[in-house]
Each structure stands twice: as C-alpha cells, then as structure tokens.
Design an enzyme around this catalytic site. Sequence first.
Site, PDB file in Angstrom:
ATOM      1  N   TYR A 127       3.971  -3.096   4.028  1.00  0.00           N
ATOM      2  CA  TYR A 127       3.960  -1.785   3.508  1.00  0.00           C
ATOM      3  C   TYR A 127       3.994  -2.072   1.716  1.00  0.00           C
ATOM      4  CZ  TYR A 127       5.922   2.742   1.753  1.00  0.00           C
ATOM      5  OH  TYR A 127       6.244   3.929   1.161  1.00  0.00           O
ATOM      6  N   ASN A 199       6.394  -9.729   2.965  1.00  0.00           N
ATOM      7  CA  ASN A 199       6.844  -8.329   2.259  1.00  0.00           C
ATOM      8  C   ASN A 199       8.207  -8.020   3.214  1.00  0.00           C
ATOM      9  OD1 ASN A 199       6.670  -6.101   0.581  1.00  0.00           O
ATOM     10  ND2 ASN A 199       6.186  -4.934   2.708  1.00  0.00           N
ATOM     11  N   SER A 237       8.006  -6.087   6.443  1.00  0.00           N
ATOM     12  CA  SER A 237       6.925  -6.720   7.377  1.00  0.00           C
ATOM     13  C   SER A 237       6.486  -8.119   6.570  1.00  0.00           C
ATOM     14  CB  SER A 237       5.955  -5.841   7.814  1.00  0.00           C
ATOM     15  OG  SER A 237       6.278  -4.609   8.210  1.00  0.00           O
ATOM     16  N   SER A 275      10.772  -3.842   9.965  1.00  0.00           N
ATOM     17  CA  SER A 275      10.162  -4.881   9.647  1.00  0.00           C
ATOM     18  C   SER A 275       9.095  -5.202  10.642  1.00  0.00           C
ATOM     19  CB  SER A 275      10.782  -6.076   9.090  1.00  0.00           C
ATOM     20  OG  SER A 275      10.032  -7.169   8.422  1.00  0.00           O
ATOM     21  N   GLY A 276       7.610  -5.271  10.180  1.00  0.00           N
ATOM     22  CA  GLY A 276       6.659  -5.607  11.445  1.00  0.00           C
ATOM     23  C   GLY A 276       6.468  -7.121  11.154  1.00  0.00           C
TER      24      GLY A 276
END
Length: 368
Positions: A127, A199, A237, A275-276
């Site tokens: 993101y 990120n 993420s 967070s991915g």
Amino acid sequence: MRTRDLGIVIGEHPTGPNNAITDVAGVRVGHTTLDDAGPPHVHTGVTVVVPHDDIWTQPVFAGAHRLNGSGEMTGLQWIQESGELTSAIGITNTHSAGVVRDALVAAQVSARGEGVYWSLPVVGETYDGLLSDINGFHVRPDHVEAALGAATDGPVAEGNVGGGTGMICHGFKGGIGTASRVTDTAAGRYTVGALVQANHGRRERLRINGIPVGERIGAAVVPEPQLPTHYEPGSGSIIVLVATDAPLLPHQCTRLAQRAALAVARVGGSGEQYSGDLMLAFSTGNRGIPSYSWDENTAVPDPEVPVRMVAPQLMTRLFDLTIEATEEAIVNAMVAADTMTGRNGLTVHALDHDLLCQALATETRESR
C-alpha cells in the site's frame, strides 16, 4: 548507494557479481516508475521479475509462505496446488494489482498466440496510499509492458523505483531492494537472490546486524512520518521474492520462502496486524516441466518427467543464504531510497547514511 558502499556487511557468505536477484542465471528485473509531484501526487509504479525467458511455456517449481495475510498475491492457489510458477511476477501498489495481473495475461497471450491454455500470473502488492494518489489508478497496462520490455539481467535499480516508489519501511523511506549469496558445492555453485518491496515495520524495532538502529535514530533525531489518525504503525506490507538456481522441488521452495520471513524478523518486522507479509521462492534448477497447453499439433506428454533435488543436508546452507540475502535486500531498499513528500504534505525521510554508520560504530565501541 548500497549497504556495502557504506562498509556495512550483512552475513558471512559471498555475494554474486551484482549482489542482486539477477545473479541467478536467466532472471531479469524491470521497472516502470511514475513519480509526479502533481497535484495529484503520483509516486507509484510496477516492478516485474522474469524467472527465465520461456516462463510462459516452461514453468518452474515454486513455493510460498504467509507471515501475515493483510495483503494479496495472485496466483498462489495454483502454486500451492501444483508447485508450479507459470508466469512473470509483478509487484505494484494495492489498487493496481488487478491491472498488472491482466497485463501479464495479455503478455502471455502475445508471446504464445492462440491456443488452449490458461494464465494465472503472480502479482503482489503493498500500500502506497500515504504518499501517492492510490485511488487515481495511475498504473496502466502499457506501464507493465514497458517494465517487461526493460527487464534486464544486470544491476537492479533500488529505492524509489517501480512498485516501490511510494513505499515506507520502518519509518524511513523504503521501496525496492535486492541482494544475493553464492555457495560452492561438490555439484557446482548455487546462487540465491532476493528482491523485496519493503513497505512495513516500525522505527523502534529496526535492527541491522542485530544493532538497535531504530532506537538510536529515533524520532527526536529524524522525524517519523505523521500518520493519519487510526493508521496503525507498522501497517503496509512487504513482498519478498527469492530465486535460486539450486534444483529444488516445490516443498523445498516453500521452505526457502519460510526462511525469508526470518530475515524480515531479523530486521525488526513482526507481521503486524495490517501488514501483508508474503514470500515466494522459485527454482530455475529444474526445466522441461510440461506446460498446460493442447492443440492438434501438441504431442502427448511423456508419462514421466526427470527432475533433480538438492540433498537435504544442503538445505541449511540454502536457508542461511536466503536469510542473508533477504535481510540485506531490505536494508538496501532503505539505503538506496530518497526522502519523499507526497499526499497531504506527508514527508518520509530517507535513512541518513552518516547517522546509520554512526549508530553501527557506536555499537562497535560499546561492545569492546
């Protein structure tokens, strides 16, 4: 500027010639960067990783791991089911994952022409809406085509480039980073390369070589970005791609992907709630796997396909290479990045090189 340009060495194993994922023979990386102060602020793009030139018709074995699932990586169901990666890999922002996926389908159709086959490309996202106009849908199919056309096997641009243009890492400017490691065996040299779109993470948890850099370069030294109300620190993420020419079977690729998560933890990531943190590993060491394709000219595939695998006793060494390369790739993403001001005047500062070296030097003096 890269981590080793500052005299900082992570791990003990040697790097490949580019210290990049492209040190794995056949792997290519391309970026398209969209960077416009606007208005609107557009700081985004797309990065592609091509496992080898014939990936559309010659799949490779792969495996994936989820540290935390507040994110998306398309195509994983088939990888988990079959152990096969059948496409180039795209990385972009969260709201552009669909258009990148569709553009990779179009690239396969262009490469293969008409026929009875399907395409399930892999696209990961993080993101960038804090710095970029993510709802403007600025990434278009031609940007994916340009990244594929620019993909090269040489040095890889890092920091504010491609899909990583608008990313934030541990409270500093983040983005794309890469690194590699090599090891010699009785069967020859194996290379492991990693590429990240970073990120994620919180400032206070940042560690480099085990040293609490985030505590030493706190908000009082370098201001942290002023996050919107209710935006949880550490959200955002990380995508980790691991490539190797070691001949691995799918379950061995999955094990490498799992170890990449250990590198995220070593730098201070903890798989925060929003967070991915998704990892994919693939091996180019087994080629000739039949692709899904039938027409009147297609011969019936052989009933058996010969494959090779690394001996279990060598897996620990490959784990070490994966952890070291991923850890350095994350730090490279921060070291290479530049300070950026984006949406609503939000400024994210780069990791200052002098302050970083001072923080590490202080630890050296205190440990004596």
